[in-house]
Motif scaffolding. Sequence first.
Motif, PDB file in Angstrom:
ATOM      1  N   GLY A   1     106.803  59.587  29.864  1.00  0.00           N
ATOM      2  CA  GLY A   1     105.645  59.426  28.991  1.00  0.00           C
ATOM      3  C   GLY A   1     104.369  59.947  29.631  1.00  0.00           C
ATOM      4  N   VAL A   2     103.414  60.276  28.763  1.00  0.00           N
ATOM      5  CA  VAL A   2     102.143  60.803  29.248  1.00  0.00           C
ATOM      6  C   VAL A   2     100.983  59.839  28.990  1.00  0.00           C
ATOM      7  CG1 VAL A   2     102.862  63.213  29.046  1.00  0.00           C
ATOM      8  CG2 VAL A   2     101.740  62.090  27.103  1.00  0.00           C
ATOM      9  N   ASP A   3     101.283  58.676  28.399  1.00  0.00           N
ATOM     10  CA  ASP A   3     100.234  57.692  28.126  1.00  0.00           C
ATOM     11  C   ASP A   3     100.110  56.780  29.344  1.00  0.00           C
ATOM     12  OD1 ASP A   3      98.307  56.128  26.991  1.00  0.00           O
ATOM     13  OD2 ASP A   3      99.660  55.139  25.560  1.00  0.00           O
ATOM     14  N   LEU A   4      99.331  57.232  30.299  1.00  0.00           N
ATOM     15  CA  LEU A   4      99.240  56.537  31.576  1.00  0.00           C
ATOM     16  C   LEU A   4      97.860  55.931  31.754  1.00  0.00           C
ATOM     17  CD1 LEU A   4     101.034  59.303  33.627  1.00  0.00           C
ATOM     18  CD2 LEU A   4     101.988  57.106  32.988  1.00  0.00           C
ATOM     19  N   GLY A   5      97.844  54.707  32.265  1.00  0.00           N
ATOM     20  CA  GLY A   5      96.578  54.030  32.557  1.00  0.00           C
ATOM     21  C   GLY A   5      96.579  53.556  33.997  1.00  0.00           C
TER      22      GLY A   5
ATOM     23  N   ARG B   1     109.598  57.174  35.153  1.00  0.00           N
ATOM     24  CA  ARG B   1     110.731  56.483  34.534  1.00  0.00           C
ATOM     25  C   ARG B   1     111.058  57.048  33.159  1.00  0.00           C
ATOM     26  NH1 ARG B   1     109.954  50.366  33.408  1.00  0.00           N
ATOM     27  NH2 ARG B   1     110.542  49.975  35.566  1.00  0.00           N
ATOM     28  N   CYS B   2     110.040  57.163  32.290  1.00  0.00           N
ATOM     29  CA  CYS B   2     110.327  57.526  30.897  1.00  0.00           C
ATOM     30  C   CYS B   2     109.788  58.896  30.501  1.00  0.00           C
ATOM     31  CB  CYS B   2     109.794  56.452  29.947  1.00  0.00           C
ATOM     32  SG  CYS B   2     108.000  56.463  29.731  1.00  0.00           S
TER      33      CYS B   2
ATOM     34  N   GLY C   1     104.315  46.986  43.299  1.00  0.00           N
ATOM     35  CA  GLY C   1     105.556  47.761  43.258  1.00  0.00           C
ATOM     36  C   GLY C   1     105.548  49.090  43.984  1.00  0.00           C
ATOM     37  N   PRO C   2     104.588  49.974  43.692  1.00  0.00           N
ATOM     38  CA  PRO C   2     104.628  51.295  44.322  1.00  0.00           C
ATOM     39  C   PRO C   2     104.403  51.233  45.834  1.00  0.00           C
ATOM     40  CG  PRO C   2     103.244  51.344  42.376  1.00  0.00           C
ATOM     41  CD  PRO C   2     103.551  49.897  42.669  1.00  0.00           C
ATOM     42  N   ARG C   3     104.876  52.269  46.506  1.00  0.00           N
ATOM     43  CA  ARG C   3     104.681  52.395  47.949  1.00  0.00           C
ATOM     44  C   ARG C   3     103.588  53.418  48.223  1.00  0.00           C
ATOM     45  NH1 ARG C   3     111.032  52.113  48.991  1.00  0.00           N
ATOM     46  NH2 ARG C   3     111.171  49.845  49.164  1.00  0.00           N
TER      47      ARG C   3
ATOM     48  N   CYS D   1     106.294  52.220  29.017  1.00  0.00           N
ATOM     49  CA  CYS D   1     107.418  51.442  29.563  1.00  0.00           C
ATOM     50  C   CYS D   1     106.999  50.442  30.640  1.00  0.00           C
ATOM     51  CB  CYS D   1     108.499  52.376  30.099  1.00  0.00           C
ATOM     52  SG  CYS D   1     108.102  53.138  31.696  1.00  0.00           S
ATOM     53  N   GLY D   2     105.735  50.484  31.058  1.00  0.00           N
ATOM     54  CA  GLY D   2     105.269  49.517  32.039  1.00  0.00           C
ATOM     55  C   GLY D   2     105.488  49.905  33.489  1.00  0.00           C
ATOM     56  N   HIS D   3     106.151  51.053  33.716  1.00  0.00           N
ATOM     57  CA  HIS D   3     106.413  51.497  35.092  1.00  0.00           C
ATOM     58  C   HIS D   3     105.099  51.753  35.838  1.00  0.00           C
ATOM     59  CE1 HIS D   3     108.444  53.439  38.401  1.00  0.00           C
ATOM     60  NE2 HIS D   3     107.670  54.499  38.270  1.00  0.00           N
TER      61      HIS D   3
END
Length: 129
Positions: free
Chosen positions: A45-49, A42-43, A88-90, A29-31
Amino acid sequence: MTLVTSPEAREWWEAAKNRRLLVQSCRTCGHRQHYPRALCLRCGGVDLGWVEASGGGTIYSFTHSHRSPDPAAFEPPYTIAIVTLDEGPRLLTTVTGPGIRCDARVRLEWRAAEGGQNLPIFATEPEEG
Ligand SMILES: [Zn+2]
């Protein structure tokens, strides 16, 4: 100071050793999120990079601390801040320099720590005008 990390954060800490600040990014999702987790917030999902942060950000909030849990590492007084990265992230960190206030622009710097580790800290940018 002993560093305790999670499996999800291992790559983040390895990159920090090389003075590269990573942000976890969901390929579904691009989060983008920080700190690193096993799931996308957000979604689910487990496909994280990862994406490498540009090093720019703004101060979201801060406080000045006159006591330190480890004066050798953080000599008081020092400033603890939440910085909103341009991605984006803090990130909970420390900030140095003049003009510390909410929404002030900051730039990534690195502080050497034990065992060859580096910690991301931030410094205020000179005000324009
Ligand atoms: Zn996602």
